[in-house]
Scaffold this active site. Sequence first.
Site, short mmCIF file in Angstrom:
data_model
loop_
_atom_site.label_atom_id
_atom_site.label_comp_id
_atom_site.label_asym_id
_atom_site.label_seq_id
_atom_site.Cartn_x
_atom_site.Cartn_y
_atom_site.Cartn_z
N ASP A 52 0.92 -1.26 0.15
CA ASP A 52 0.07 0.12 0.11
C ASP A 52 0.76 1.12 -0.17
O ASP A 52 2.10 1.19 0.31
CB ASP A 52 -0.95 0.02 1.23
CG ASP A 52 -2.12 -0.83 1.11
OD1 ASP A 52 -2.27 -1.74 0.22
OD2 ASP A 52 -3.02 -0.93 2.17
N HIS A 198 3.88 -2.23 3.10
CA HIS A 198 4.01 -1.05 2.67
C HIS A 198 5.35 -0.72 1.92
O HIS A 198 6.41 -0.84 2.52
CB HIS A 198 3.61 0.30 3.69
CG HIS A 198 2.36 0.02 4.45
ND1 HIS A 198 1.94 -0.81 5.46
CD2 HIS A 198 1.04 0.70 4.08
CE1 HIS A 198 0.69 -0.63 5.97
NE2 HIS A 198 0.17 0.22 5.18
#
Length: 239
Positions: A52, A198
């Site tokens: 993400d 991430h």
Amino acid sequence: MTTTTRTLALTAGALAVGHSLPALTSLGPLRPLLAPKLSGPGNPRHVALTFDDGPDRASTPLFLKELEKTGTKATFFLLGQMLSKDPGLGRELVDAGHEVAVHGWAHRPLLIRGPRATLNDVTRAKELIGAVTGRQPRWYRPPYGVLNASALYAARRNDLRPVLWTHWGQDWTAKATPDSVLRTITRGSLAGATLLLHDSDCTSAPQAWRSTLGALPRLLERCAEQGLTVGPLRDHGLG
């Protein structure tokens, strides 16, 4: 309070609850009970690797380089704001064989946004991703994994399927280390898991992505040792 006022108050309260009720799916322990498919459990021989908050020129290319070592492909949930700063990096993701998906335009909590703003956020991000990469995204993951009725409507209007995660590495904190990320994300069985990591620190502690990158080789090794194939959501058997 008059009967009419009381009725209006109750109606408003009911609407507010209905709007925010899907947000309960952001609570890991409740999600398997409320929405078992939303976490993304897939083929038990496969692990979906997702990232993400990118793309980020400072960090994403290092993830691409690490993934290239093993030929591993992943799904990158992109933020429109980040992609608009470096569209070339979005094209690099696709050229390297990775899948792109929608994380929204701005990383803001949806519970404080209205239906129109939410629809605009999702639509704007999807359109940019499609225009820049030449790929139409299939998946949507809201900021913080918090859904509401507006987000579900926006996803449906854009032909996107919401997908959260079964495992995360808690890699966004200043206290995270490669060891802690690996330990956290492998706490449960990885068979059929959808992993959340991430590749950018745009909403995380500065340089937090380094802990994720440090954990990635050992995570891929762990999956291989268990006979699991790691890849993007498109290969995860979600239908």
